[in-house]
Design an enzyme around this catalytic site. Structure first.
Site, PDB file in Angstrom:
ATOM      1  N   GLY A 224       2.294  -5.315  -2.520  1.00 57.81           N
ATOM      2  CA  GLY A 224       1.016  -4.986  -1.870  1.00 57.81           C
ATOM      3  C   GLY A 224      -0.209  -5.317  -2.683  1.00 57.81           C
ATOM      4  O   GLY A 224      -1.324  -4.943  -2.332  1.00 57.81           O
ATOM      5  N   THR A 225      -0.045  -6.033  -3.812  1.00 59.56           N
ATOM      6  CA  THR A 225      -1.218  -6.331  -4.632  1.00 59.56           C
ATOM      7  C   THR A 225      -1.883  -7.639  -4.227  1.00 59.56           C
ATOM      8  O   THR A 225      -2.853  -8.052  -4.842  1.00 59.56           O
ATOM      9  CB  THR A 225      -0.843  -6.411  -6.124  1.00 59.56           C
ATOM     10  N   LYS A 227      -0.135 -10.836  -3.527  1.00 63.26           N
ATOM     11  CA  LYS A 227       0.483 -12.078  -4.005  1.00 63.26           C
ATOM     12  C   LYS A 227       0.538 -13.125  -2.881  1.00 63.26           C
ATOM     13  O   LYS A 227       0.161 -14.272  -3.086  1.00 63.26           O
ATOM     14  CB  LYS A 227       1.899 -11.788  -4.546  1.00 63.26           C
ATOM     15  N   GLU A 443      -1.190  26.975  -4.289  1.00 65.80           N
ATOM     16  CA  GLU A 443      -2.192  25.913  -4.474  1.00 65.80           C
ATOM     17  C   GLU A 443      -3.364  26.397  -5.317  1.00 65.80           C
ATOM     18  O   GLU A 443      -3.859  25.677  -6.175  1.00 65.80           O
ATOM     19  CB  GLU A 443      -2.694  25.378  -3.122  1.00 65.80           C
TER      20      GLU A 443
HETATM   21  P1  ADP Z   1       2.259  -8.809  -1.760  1.00 67.80           P
HETATM   22  O1  ADP Z   1       2.624 -10.183  -1.333  1.00 67.80           O
HETATM   23  O2  ADP Z   1       1.758  -8.729  -3.164  1.00 67.80           O
HETATM   24  O3  ADP Z   1       3.287  -7.772  -1.501  1.00 67.80           O
HETATM   25  P2  ADP Z   1       0.273  -9.108   0.268  1.00 67.80           P
HETATM   26  O4  ADP Z   1      -0.394 -10.312  -0.225  1.00 67.80           O
HETATM   27  O5  ADP Z   1       1.215  -9.277   1.400  1.00 67.80           O
HETATM   28  O6  ADP Z   1       1.008  -8.358  -0.909  1.00 67.80           O
HETATM   29  O7  ADP Z   1      -0.823  -8.034   0.649  1.00 67.80           O
HETATM   30  C1  ADP Z   1      -0.788  -7.284   1.806  1.00 67.80           C
HETATM   31  C2  ADP Z   1      -2.162  -7.052   2.350  1.00 67.80           C
HETATM   32  O8  ADP Z   1      -2.916  -6.206   1.491  1.00 67.80           O
HETATM   33  C3  ADP Z   1      -2.980  -8.306   2.445  1.00 67.80           C
HETATM   34  O9  ADP Z   1      -2.757  -8.973   3.631  1.00 67.80           O
HETATM   35  C4  ADP Z   1      -4.404  -7.779   2.362  1.00 67.80           C
HETATM   36  O10 ADP Z   1      -4.855  -7.315   3.597  1.00 67.80           O
HETATM   37  C5  ADP Z   1      -4.257  -6.607   1.442  1.00 67.80           C
HETATM   38  N1  ADP Z   1      -4.580  -6.965   0.057  1.00 67.80           N
HETATM   39  C6  ADP Z   1      -3.759  -6.896  -0.990  1.00 67.80           C
HETATM   40  N2  ADP Z   1      -4.378  -7.259  -2.128  1.00 67.80           N
HETATM   41  C7  ADP Z   1      -5.629  -7.592  -1.797  1.00 67.80           C
HETATM   42  C8  ADP Z   1      -6.772  -8.058  -2.535  1.00 67.80           C
HETATM   43  N3  ADP Z   1      -6.713  -8.256  -3.847  1.00 67.80           N
HETATM   44  N4  ADP Z   1      -7.892  -8.285  -1.850  1.00 67.80           N
HETATM   45  C9  ADP Z   1      -7.956  -8.097  -0.536  1.00 67.80           C
HETATM   46  N5  ADP Z   1      -6.930  -7.663   0.216  1.00 67.80           N
HETATM   47  C10 ADP Z   1      -5.774  -7.398  -0.394  1.00 67.80           C
END
Ligand code: ADP
Length: 621
Positions: A224-225, A227, A443
């Site tokens: 989710g970063t 790539k 809490e």
């Molecule tokens: P990975 O391949 O690293 O698992 P993705 O490229 O599929 O992650 O990222 C999933 C979604 O998260 C992207 O389509 C985008 O919407 C969002 N996202 C992740 N990183 C970024 C970033 N650096 N800037 C903008 N959007 C991002």
């Protein structure tokens, strides 16, 4: 990774299904042959059921039976005569007799006689062209029906018995439409990839001087970063087609299929060069060959084919391979040697600035009011990746629509952060009054220890509305600024805070509940890390006792010490937690008035803000 790369091929009319025309033509032919065979078999079976079994007998036998009155019904064709005998006409398993017709002028008379005497029925059958056409047509209809049925089956199962390269999903986007501006933060990663873009734009510049560009780059980082997004941006910036395939989709249970898919991918890509090939989750095929137990020849063959293709193609054509993984440590060394994925681009979780930028990128098209403060949101989402942040903006926008507003407010977005991290409010889960009291004290126990200790982060809010992800309540802390280091004092204070929930329960109700399970888990992990990794225990000193495996995924820990030491570590953890628990109880016991007052307020309101909390706290001191 999100499945965003699945929609590109529809837009540009390019064949997204991998496999070329030849493969498809062959599979159509195979299906057609199967349909014809099925039709014939079906027809035969039908014929047998409808007409029973057929027996051939000589013409003389037929005349004999006819004259004896043993024939029930006769059908006369131009070249044959079919008839059913009297005694076997009881339905299901009837036998039909066939005989070849010969020129016999007396047959008409014999039939007439048999009809009059024994009631034998007879008729002539027309075999003119229209009747033949009718039969042929019904065959054709049946073949078409079988063909359609088979192709439906094939589409569902992804291929005739799952074999064949035609079903490998290669997604092709002629234009990704994504640029580096769409990727927030990740400046270092972008910088390394810019060179690749330039190479795709202008390969001559590099070739003239004799420089060879890396064939591939490996994008490494947690899920989710961004790539995939970065890989698309490289294609977008260079204005070249983007081929993407997931590592796992190469592998089938049949040996050799993966290798043929790799060949196919490179073949298609070289036809469209310059282009980018993106292989997501490359660890699915590129895992180290010797680390696996037993033989796994399909994976090995696929990897070997990939290595061979990478060696084989000529960079001057302008094919750049990007691959993504979150488990770089398991990759085969052969993949990482120069000439293959020799560049490694680290795509980290975003820092504070990265998160602010990501929020900005995703809110470009979202209408927001002036209350929105990205910095506050970014501070509250430490550890979130780009995909989480994109999700938060969207959840916030949905919340605003649900409330019937036209602009998204900060409150919507803060609510969205809670939804993303803790789940939705579960309004229908009604806690009994007694349970609600226990959760509230639990809490407030945490929160009060935050306020009473110096080294902790301020409270944003406390809530006891149950959430869908299982929490019955929680205290939300937000740091004042991003921190990269944690001191021993801060970690010790965290331990006390974590155990404060259970301490409050015990102090107030003199009984304990299961509600502290998660706190105990977190506290144990923290104490263990302090001892085994951070060298913060005087007893053990600065020795690495545990190492991290799977840095970008769940960070599994592997013990690096003898069993004897492990036992001592366990004891040390227990001592640390015990001391922290005693401290939590002592601190809370000294502030019972505040605990009661805040808990009463929380039980009534269910959610209180950090400000309200501090006000009541200050009053009851
Ligand atoms: P990975 O391949 O690293 O698992 P993705 O490229 O599929 O992650 O990222 C999933 C979604 O998260 C992207 O389509 C985008 O919407 C969002 N996202 C992740 N990183 C970024 C970033 N650096 N800037 C903008 N959007 C991002």
């Amino acid at each position: 990774m999100e499945n965003q790369n699945t929609n590109g091929n529809e837009n540009n009319g390019n064949s997204g299904e991998g496999g070329n025309g030849k493969g498809r033509g062959r599979s159509i032919l195979v299906m057609l042959v199967i349909s014809i065979i099925l039709t014939l078999l079906f027809w035969k079976a039908y014929d047998r059921i409808a007409n029973g079994t057929q027996k051939e007998i000589p013409y003389s036998g037929f005349i004999e039976m006819l004259e004896k009155g043993e024939v029930n019904e006769v059908e006369i064709y131009s070249t044959k005569i079919k008839f059913t005998p009297n005694d076997d006409s009881n339905g299901l398993n009837k036998t039909t007799y066939v005989t070849v017709a010969i020129k016999d002028d007396s047959l008409a008379n014999k039939l007439k006689f048999a009809h009059q005497k024994y009631g034998t029925q007879y008729k002539g059958i027309d075999e003119s062209s229209s009747a033949i056409i009718g039969t042929v047509l019904s065959y054709a209809v049946m073949i078409i029906a079988f063909y359609l049925f088979l192709s439906l089956l094939m589409r569902k199962s992804g291929g005739l018995m799952g074999v064949g390269k035609a079903n490998a999903k290669i997604y092709v986007e002629k234009k990704t439409g994504v640029t580096f501006a769409d990727v927030a933060g990740e400046e270092e990663a972008k910088e390394s990839l810019t060179e690749m873009v330039d190479f795709l734009h202008n390969p001559k510049k590099y070739l003239e001087i004799g420089a060879k560009l890396p064939k591939g780059a490996l994008l490494v980082g947690p899920p989710g970063t961004g790539k995939t997004l970065l890989a698309k941006a490289v294609a977008g910036e260079a204005n070249v087609p983007f081929f993407s395939m997931s590592g796992s989709s190469f592998i089938e249970m049949y040996v050799g299929v993966g290798a043929s898919r790799v060949r196919d991918l490179f073949k298609q890509a070289s036809q469209m060069a310059p282009c980018i090939i993106f292989i997501d989750e490359i660890d699915a095929i590129g895992g180290s060959r010797d680390s696996r137990r037993g033989s796994d020849s399909e994976r090995e063959q696929t990897l070997n084919q990939l290595l061979a293709e990478m060696d084989g193609f000529d960079t001057s054509k302008g094919i750049v391979i990007l691959a993504a993984t979150n488990r770089p440590e398991v990759l085969d060394k052969a993949l990482l040697r120069p000439g293959r994925f020799d560049r490694r681009v680290i795509v980290e979780k975003p820092d504070l600035k990265g998160r602010i930028d990501t929020l900005k990128v995703h809110s470009k098209n979202v209408k927001m009011d002036e209350s929105v403060d990205f910095k506050e949101l970014a501070l509250a989402t430490s550890g979130a990746v780009g995909a989480d942040l994109a999700n938060i903006i969207n959840e916030g926008a949905l919340a605003a629509v649900r409330a019937g507003r036209t602009l998204v407010s900060q409150q919507d977005l803060i609510g969205a952060v809670e939804v993303v991290f803790a789940g939705k409010e579960k309004k229908d889960r009604l806690l009994s009054a007694e349970e609600k009291r226990i959760v509230a004290y639990h809490e407030v126990g945490h929160a009060l220890l935050v306020a009473l200790q110096k080294h902790t982060e301020p409270i944003q809010r406390i809530t006891i509305v149950p959430r869908t992800m299982g929490a019955l309540g929680y205290v939300w802390q937000v740091p004042e600024e991003e921190k990269y280091l944690e001191s021993k004092a801060e970690l010790m204070a965290d331990l006390v805070t974590l155990l404060g929930g259970r301490a409050a329960e015990e102090l107030k109700f003199n009984s304990i509940t299961t509600g502290a399970a998660n706190d105990i888990e977190q506290a144990t992990n923290k104490a263990r890390a302090m001892i085994t990794m951070y060298g913060m225990s005087d007893k053990f000193g600065m020795v690495q006792l545990e190492s991290i495996e799977g840095q970008y995924l769940d960070r599994n820990l592997a013990l690096q010490c003898s069993d004897e030491t492990a036992t001592k570590i366990d004891k040390e953890i227990r001592d640390m937690l015990k001391a922290s628990y005693l401290k939590a109880k002592k601190l809370l016991a000294e502030h019972m008035d505040a605990l009661d007052a805040i808990a009463a307020f929380l039980i009534e309101k269910e959610t209180i803000t950090g400000k309200e909390f501090m006000e009541i706290f200050a009053k009851s001191e």
